[in-house]
Design a protein around this motif. Structure first.
Motif, PDB file in Angstrom:
ATOM      1  N   PHE A 313       0.839  -1.203   0.000  1.00 26.29           N
ATOM      2  CA  PHE A 313       0.000   0.000   0.000  1.00 26.29           C
ATOM      3  C   PHE A 313       0.871   1.248   0.000  1.00 26.29           C
ATOM      4  O   PHE A 313       1.882   1.306   0.704  1.00 26.29           O
ATOM      5  CB  PHE A 313      -0.894   0.032   1.238  1.00 26.29           C
ATOM      6  CG  PHE A 313      -1.988  -0.992   1.230  1.00 26.29           C
ATOM      7  CD1 PHE A 313      -1.740  -2.299   1.645  1.00 26.29           C
ATOM      8  CD2 PHE A 313      -3.273  -0.675   0.811  1.00 26.29           C
ATOM      9  CE1 PHE A 313      -2.751  -3.260   1.641  1.00 26.29           C
ATOM     10  CE2 PHE A 313      -4.285  -1.629   0.809  1.00 26.29           C
ATOM     11  CZ  PHE A 313      -4.024  -2.915   1.225  1.00 26.29           C
ATOM     12  N   VAL A 314       0.460   2.244  -0.781  1.00 25.87           N
ATOM     13  CA  VAL A 314       1.091   3.568  -0.722  1.00 25.87           C
ATOM     14  C   VAL A 314      -0.028   4.588  -0.470  1.00 25.87           C
ATOM     15  O   VAL A 314      -1.190   4.296  -0.739  1.00 25.87           O
ATOM     16  CB  VAL A 314       1.857   3.905  -2.026  1.00 25.87           C
ATOM     17  CG1 VAL A 314       3.055   2.989  -2.234  1.00 25.87           C
ATOM     18  CG2 VAL A 314       0.935   3.870  -3.238  1.00 25.87           C
ATOM     19  N   VAL A 362       0.519  -3.308  -6.117  1.00 20.56           N
ATOM     20  CA  VAL A 362       0.783  -2.060  -5.409  1.00 20.56           C
ATOM     21  C   VAL A 362      -0.483  -1.217  -5.511  1.00 20.56           C
ATOM     22  O   VAL A 362      -1.018  -1.012  -6.601  1.00 20.56           O
ATOM     23  CB  VAL A 362       1.978  -1.310  -6.023  1.00 20.56           C
ATOM     24  CG1 VAL A 362       2.317  -0.072  -5.201  1.00 20.56           C
ATOM     25  CG2 VAL A 362       3.193  -2.231  -6.105  1.00 20.56           C
ATOM     26  N   THR A 363      -0.975  -0.751  -4.370  1.00 17.03           N
ATOM     27  CA  THR A 363      -2.317  -0.167  -4.354  1.00 17.03           C
ATOM     28  C   THR A 363      -2.425   1.013  -3.392  1.00 17.03           C
ATOM     29  O   THR A 363      -1.640   1.138  -2.455  1.00 17.03           O
ATOM     30  CB  THR A 363      -3.346  -1.259  -3.973  1.00 17.03           C
ATOM     31  OG1 THR A 363      -4.643  -0.669  -3.860  1.00 17.03           O
ATOM     32  CG2 THR A 363      -3.012  -1.905  -2.644  1.00 17.03           C
ATOM     33  N   THR A 364      -3.415   1.859  -3.636  1.00 15.37           N
ATOM     34  CA  THR A 364      -3.808   2.846  -2.627  1.00 15.37           C
ATOM     35  C   THR A 364      -4.807   2.144  -1.713  1.00 15.37           C
ATOM     36  O   THR A 364      -5.059   0.966  -1.879  1.00 15.37           O
ATOM     37  CB  THR A 364      -4.475   4.061  -3.301  1.00 15.37           C
ATOM     38  OG1 THR A 364      -5.535   3.574  -4.123  1.00 15.37           O
ATOM     39  CG2 THR A 364      -3.483   4.836  -4.150  1.00 15.37           C
ATOM     40  N   VAL A 380       3.146  -1.627   3.960  1.00 18.82           N
ATOM     41  CA  VAL A 380       2.603  -0.281   3.774  1.00 18.82           C
ATOM     42  C   VAL A 380       3.753   0.719   3.796  1.00 18.82           C
ATOM     43  O   VAL A 380       4.473   0.817   4.792  1.00 18.82           O
ATOM     44  CB  VAL A 380       1.581   0.097   4.870  1.00 18.82           C
ATOM     45  CG1 VAL A 380       0.934   1.438   4.565  1.00 18.82           C
ATOM     46  CG2 VAL A 380       0.519  -0.982   5.029  1.00 18.82           C
ATOM     47  N   LEU A 381       3.910   1.434   2.711  1.00 21.42           N
ATOM     48  CA  LEU A 381       4.930   2.486   2.666  1.00 21.42           C
ATOM     49  C   LEU A 381       4.247   3.820   2.973  1.00 21.42           C
ATOM     50  O   LEU A 381       3.274   4.188   2.313  1.00 21.42           O
ATOM     51  CB  LEU A 381       5.573   2.533   1.278  1.00 21.42           C
ATOM     52  CG  LEU A 381       6.656   3.595   1.066  1.00 21.42           C
ATOM     53  CD1 LEU A 381       7.813   3.444   2.045  1.00 21.42           C
ATOM     54  CD2 LEU A 381       7.166   3.582  -0.371  1.00 21.42           C
ATOM     55  N   GLY A 382       4.738   4.523   3.993  1.00 24.47           N
ATOM     56  CA  GLY A 382       4.128   5.808   4.369  1.00 24.47           C
ATOM     57  C   GLY A 382       2.849   5.623   5.156  1.00 24.47           C
ATOM     58  O   GLY A 382       1.880   6.354   4.974  1.00 24.47           O
ATOM     59  N   ALA A 383       2.836   4.642   6.064  1.00 24.21           N
ATOM     60  CA  ALA A 383       1.627   4.359   6.850  1.00 24.21           C
ATOM     61  C   ALA A 383       1.237   5.531   7.746  1.00 24.21           C
ATOM     62  O   ALA A 383       0.115   5.615   8.222  1.00 24.21           O
ATOM     63  CB  ALA A 383       1.842   3.104   7.695  1.00 24.21           C
TER      64      ALA A 383
END
Ligand SMILES: [Zn+2]
Length: 440
Positions: A313-314, A362-364, A380-383
């Motif tokens: 997730f981004v 890779v998803t929002t 999760v990148l940038g959780a």
């Protein structure tokens, strides 16, 4: 003329059938109430200053619930009380499945709540199998001749519930209501609808079940809270279901305004995977320079080598392409599929993942709920980005470890720094796991 379309409903003149002449029993009430310089909509309870909502010739409208047809001082509401005019079905449940002992216990509690018309919260973790736990209670309520509804803020939840309920109650006709449909309304003992559709009901239901009560747009929406109260009979009960109750519901529990029961274990009897945090203070600038945090590259590499599927997730749609470019620097030959809400190939891509034709997606946050892939890890990148509420983070974490074959699954968050929402999500998962451990 049959007037059953008005049973337990409050409809505007423009929503009534053509050439319809109301019988003497039909109650007609004003659509708006004027109080000096303010005007209140009786459908959604929103109060406006009259200067903001004026129509020509001293008439006014409600701007808040306009999507369901305009409420104004030019129209009126038509209503008939709910008579519970349904054929008796002795044993409406045709579902043949079985519940785990824990689900069974929860099911009994739900039966008790519906029987006593309680206001109650069922906090069931993601992947607990809560729909099946409702069946016995729904069956009993139907046998009692009650009118019931299951409402959810999300159309996709309604669309998923409808065929499952129709299978479980094969001899009961169910009315499905949401904003995107063409089929007309029909008077049925059991209704599945979006929470917006509740605005058209008035003292209709003996029991109302609200699923995913923490989800957008229901959470913190005063109009929908009001609609929920109005849709239930004064003597009726309400069961809220969620995996991630918000502060408002928990306050109500604390004040004992509503009861609570927990289902802290998943259907396979395991705890929720806990969140592991990796600090990456410069990830935002790294990704702009086509780089990724070292620990993230490692985590991806391990999964590629071991062939372990994952969702990554981004926070934002714009991050998807940045991530994809950055990833190609480290893994030039690796295919990278990204998806977001407005993506025209969204369903296709989700299906690719489901069919295991791709190893990761890779998803929002669109895949935060409802989508189940059996054996995945969650990265999760940038959780810590504001776009992720604590409920969303718990839901995202809940995508991992859903299958019996691999009930654990990793949940890894990369953060610039700890945010309130990340801390709350970690705390909430620890809290339910504490309760779960006692039952294991
Ligand atoms: Zn309104």
């Amino acid at each position: 003329m049959n007037e059953d379309f008005l049973y337990g409903r409050r409809l505007l003149i423009q929503e009534l059938p053509l050439n319809y002449k109301p019988s003497d029993q039909v109650g007609i009430s004003p659509a708006m109430e004027l109080k000096k310089t303010m005007i209140r909509c009786t459908r959604c309870n929103y109060t406006s200053s009259i200067s903001e909502v004026a129509l020509p010739q001293n008439q006014y409208f409600c701007p808040k619930c306009i999507a369901l047809g305009r409420v104004s001082t030019l129209t009126k509401f038509y209503h008939l009380p709910e008579p519970n005019q349904f054929p008796t079905v002795a044993d409406p449940l045709t579902w043949q499945g079985t519940l785990s002992p824990l689900q069974q216990q929860c099911s009994l509690e739900v039966c008790h709540c519906l029987q006593r018309h309680f206001k109650h919260l069922l906090w069931a973790v993601t992947g607990a199998g809560k729909t099946e736990m409702l069946f016995a209670a729904i069956s009993q309520a139907l046998s009692r001749g009650e009118r019931l509804a299951i409402a959810s803020p999300r159309v996709d939840v309604c669309l998923e519930l409808y065929p499952r309920l129709q299978l479980a109650f094969a001899n009961i006709e169910i009315c499905l209501l949401h904003g995107r449909q063409d089929e007309p309304y029909s008077y049925r003992q059991l209704t599945i609808c979006t929470t917006h559709q509740l605005l058209r009901f008035y003292h209709a239901f003996d029991n109302l079940i609200v699923d995913e009560v923490d989800a957008f747009p229901y959470a913190e929406n005063q109009q929908l809270y009001f609609a929920t109260q109005q849709a239930i009979k004064p003597s009726g009960g309400c069961l809220f279901l969620t995996a991630t109750p918000g502060p408002k519901l928990l306050r109500q529990v604390k004040r004992k305004e509503i009861g609570i029961s927990y289902l802290p274990l998943r259907y396979h009897g395991h705890l929720l995977p806990e969140i592991k945090v990796k600090l990456a203070p410069t990830w935002r600038s790294q990704i702009k320079q086509k780089k990724l945090p070292r620990t993230l590259v490692q985590a991806i590499k391990i999964r590629l080598v071991q062939h372990r599927p994952f969702l990554l997730f981004v926070p934002h749609v714009a991050d998807l392409s940045l991530f994809k470019i950055s990833l190609s620097k480290y893994f030039p030959k690796q295919e990278c599929v990204t998806v977001h809400a407005a993506d025209k190939k969204r369903l296709e891509k989700v299906q690719l993942m489901r069919d295991q034709k791709i190893l990761f997606l890779v998803t929002t946050s669109i895949l935060e709920r409802g989508v189940t892939f059996p054996d995945i890890d969650v990265l999760v990148l940038g959780a810590d980005d504001n776009v992720f509420s604590s409920a969303a983070l718990v839901q995202i974490a809940g995508r991992a470890g859903r299958s019996l074959s691999r009930p654990t699954g990793d949940v890894l968050f990369w953060l610039g720094s700890y945010s309130v929402n990340v801390r709350a999500a970690i705390k909430q998962i620890k809290f339910v796991n504490q309760k779960g451990r006692k039952l294991q």
